[in-house]
Write a protein that holds these residues in place. Structure first.
Motif, short mmCIF file in Angstrom:
data_model
loop_
_atom_site.label_atom_id
_atom_site.label_comp_id
_atom_site.label_asym_id
_atom_site.label_seq_id
_atom_site.Cartn_x
_atom_site.Cartn_y
_atom_site.Cartn_z
N TYR A 128 -32.18 0.35 -17.69
CA TYR A 128 -31.36 0.57 -16.50
C TYR A 128 -31.43 2.03 -16.05
N ALA A 129 -31.21 2.94 -17.01
CA ALA A 129 -31.22 4.37 -16.68
C ALA A 129 -32.60 4.79 -16.16
N ARG A 130 -33.66 4.27 -16.76
CA ARG A 130 -35.01 4.60 -16.32
C ARG A 130 -35.27 4.07 -14.91
N ALA A 131 -34.81 2.84 -14.65
CA ALA A 131 -34.98 2.25 -13.32
C ALA A 131 -34.23 3.05 -12.27
N ARG A 132 -33.05 3.54 -12.63
CA ARG A 132 -32.25 4.34 -11.68
C ARG A 132 -32.99 5.63 -11.36
N ARG A 133 -33.54 6.29 -12.38
CA ARG A 133 -34.28 7.53 -12.15
C ARG A 133 -35.53 7.29 -11.33
N MET A 134 -36.26 6.23 -11.67
CA MET A 134 -37.49 5.94 -10.94
C MET A 134 -37.18 5.54 -9.51
N GLY A 135 -36.07 4.83 -9.30
CA GLY A 135 -35.67 4.48 -7.95
C GLY A 135 -35.41 5.71 -7.09
N LEU A 136 -34.76 6.71 -7.68
CA LEU A 136 -34.52 7.97 -6.96
C LEU A 136 -35.84 8.66 -6.63
N ALA A 137 -36.77 8.64 -7.60
CA ALA A 137 -38.06 9.27 -7.37
C ALA A 137 -38.83 8.57 -6.25
N MET A 138 -38.80 7.23 -6.24
CA MET A 138 -39.50 6.49 -5.20
C MET A 138 -38.88 6.75 -3.84
N LYS A 139 -37.56 6.91 -3.80
CA LYS A 139 -36.89 7.22 -2.53
C LYS A 139 -37.36 8.57 -2.01
N GLU A 140 -37.51 9.55 -2.90
CA GLU A 140 -37.98 10.87 -2.48
C GLU A 140 -39.41 10.81 -1.95
N ILE A 141 -40.25 10.03 -2.62
CA ILE A 141 -41.64 9.90 -2.18
C ILE A 141 -41.68 9.26 -0.79
N ARG A 142 -40.85 8.22 -0.59
CA ARG A 142 -40.84 7.55 0.71
C ARG A 142 -40.30 8.44 1.82
N SER A 143 -39.44 9.40 1.46
CA SER A 143 -38.87 10.28 2.48
C SER A 143 -39.80 11.44 2.83
N GLY A 144 -40.95 11.51 2.16
CA GLY A 144 -41.94 12.52 2.52
C GLY A 144 -42.18 13.58 1.48
N LYS A 145 -41.41 13.57 0.39
CA LYS A 145 -41.62 14.58 -0.65
C LYS A 145 -42.89 14.27 -1.43
N SER A 146 -43.47 15.29 -1.99
CA SER A 146 -44.70 15.09 -2.76
C SER A 146 -44.38 14.38 -4.07
N VAL A 147 -45.40 13.77 -4.65
CA VAL A 147 -45.22 13.06 -5.93
C VAL A 147 -44.77 14.03 -7.01
N ILE A 148 -45.31 15.23 -7.00
CA ILE A 148 -44.94 16.20 -8.04
C ILE A 148 -43.47 16.59 -7.93
N ASP A 149 -42.96 16.74 -6.70
CA ASP A 149 -41.54 17.06 -6.52
C ASP A 149 -40.66 15.92 -7.03
N ALA A 150 -41.03 14.71 -6.66
CA ALA A 150 -40.25 13.55 -7.11
C ALA A 150 -40.30 13.43 -8.63
N GLN A 151 -41.46 13.71 -9.19
CA GLN A 151 -41.63 13.65 -10.64
C GLN A 151 -40.68 14.63 -11.34
N LEU A 152 -40.66 15.87 -10.88
CA LEU A 152 -39.83 16.89 -11.51
C LEU A 152 -38.35 16.63 -11.29
N ASN A 153 -37.99 16.18 -10.07
CA ASN A 153 -36.58 15.92 -9.77
C ASN A 153 -36.02 14.75 -10.57
N SER A 154 -36.91 13.85 -11.00
CA SER A 154 -36.43 12.70 -11.77
C SER A 154 -36.54 12.93 -13.27
N GLY A 155 -36.84 14.17 -13.66
CA GLY A 155 -36.78 14.52 -15.07
C GLY A 155 -38.07 14.38 -15.85
N TYR A 156 -39.19 14.20 -15.17
CA TYR A 156 -40.46 14.07 -15.87
C TYR A 156 -41.22 15.39 -15.77
#
Length: 357
Positions: A128-156
């Protein structure tokens, strides 16, 4: 996949706050980014702003967060105090990566939380916690942020860790998976952004841009149709499509030869076969496709089949436009659709402004 009639049924239940539907579906509201229980007391959204999910994990992976009014994951009449406490902790810090010491600090037994989450939601707390983090990361990618930004913001901290986590979520095995049914999922980096491919040893079943909304649901639909487990890995069709994508985006390939397998209805398959016959550099309207398959009145059904395509680029749904000549919608975004059409017409697409697609 939830049918159109079922969506209307769920929406009516949402309007009526029908308690008989509790646990049968969750409603995601695109205008607010939250997902709710059928009996949520909040003001009801428009039908076109609703997406429906059969499990909370589907909603989380589609980037929706639990509604604070109806608390779909911690309703006191349905779940234990321990589950409510953990859900609240995740919402206070959704980017957090949970470790054993975090459970001790909350005076919670990790195995108990795993068991209770699995019983209530069909997934463990860590999932559940992983899905929540990945969901946030996917939302950032869809909003135009780079994959690397979404990766770092979601704790990876590493790109490989982010991709592995994404693949693990894509690869959760259903209880009905048969041992002899196995598909593999792989992350493919392309000049136009990351894509995900799902294949067996001989055929490619899915190819999509990672930032496509609803990708997670597409994977789940495929998994259910094939009754297969999907695990991280690579197969020969993936290696072939990776090479072909490189040639395609370089302007050196106009027809894909990677073996593919369709999982749609006979009507959808007929439409997809027709789409594959559209030459690169050309377009067709939905009405023209309907006429070509001998179903001139089925324009809306053709549009639906077009949207249900799971093999981006290989089945070139981006070559279908509106009757007025405008490009219309596209799962990967209208800007990307225009870009692809320009590429196939021999245009000089690799400009500075293409980096944001």
């Amino acid at each position: 996949m939830i049918s159109g009639d079922k969506k209307k049924e769920f929406y009516q239940a949402l309007l009526e706050r029908n308690a008989a539907y509790e646990g049968l579906f969750f409603a995601g509201v695109t205008s607010t980014g939250v997902f709710c229980r059928p009996t949520c007391p909040a003001r009801k959204p428009k039908y076109e702003n609703c997406e429906f999910f059969l499990t909370p994990q589907e909603a989380l992976l589609a980037s929706f967060r639990p509604c604070k009014r109806c608390t779909p994951l911690s309703h006191p009449d349905q779940v234990s105090e321990l589950v409510q406490k953990l859900v609240q902790a995740v919402e206070e810090n959704p980017e957090k990566k949970w470790r054993e010491k975090d459970f001790r600090e909350l005076s919670i037994d990790e195995s108990t939380s795993r068991r209770q989450f699995k019983k209530r939601f069909g997934m463990t707390f860590v999932q559940y916690a992983r899905a929540r983090r990945m969901g946030l990361a996917m939302k950032e990618i869809r909003s135009g942020k780079s994959v690397i930004d979404a990766q770092l913001n979601s704790g990876y901290e590493s790109s490989s860790g982010f991709r592995d986590a994404f693949s693990r979520i894509m690869g959760e095995s259903p209880a009905s998976a048969q041992e002899n049914q196995l598909l593999k999922a792989s992350w493919l980096d392309t000049r136009m952004g990351p894509m995900i491919a799902v294949a067996d040893e001989t055929h490619l079943y899915l190819l999509e841009f990672v930032d496509r909304r609803g990708l997670e649901k597409e994977v789940e639909v495929l998994r259910r149709k094939k009754k297969a487990a999907i695990i991280p890995g690579k197969t020969p069709p993936m290696q072939t499509i990776e090479e072909e994508l490189h040639l395609y985006f370089s302007g050196n390939l106009i027809k894909f030869t990677t073996p593919v397998a369709f999982t749609g209805t006979p009507f959808q398959t007929r439409v997809w076969d027709e789409l594959r016959g559209i030459p690169a550099g050309e377009t067709r309207t939905y009405a023209e496709i309907a006429h070509a398959i001998g179903k001139p009145a089925a324009v809306r059904a053709v549009a639906g089949a077009n949207g249900a395509n799971q093999l981006a680029l290989i089945v070139p749904c981006h070559r279908v436009i509106l009757s007025d000549g405008t490009v219309g919608g596209y799962g990967g975004g209208s800007a990307r659709k225009k870009w692809l059409l320009e590429l196939e017409r021999g245009g000089n697409v690799w400009r500075e402004d293409s980096k944001n697609l």
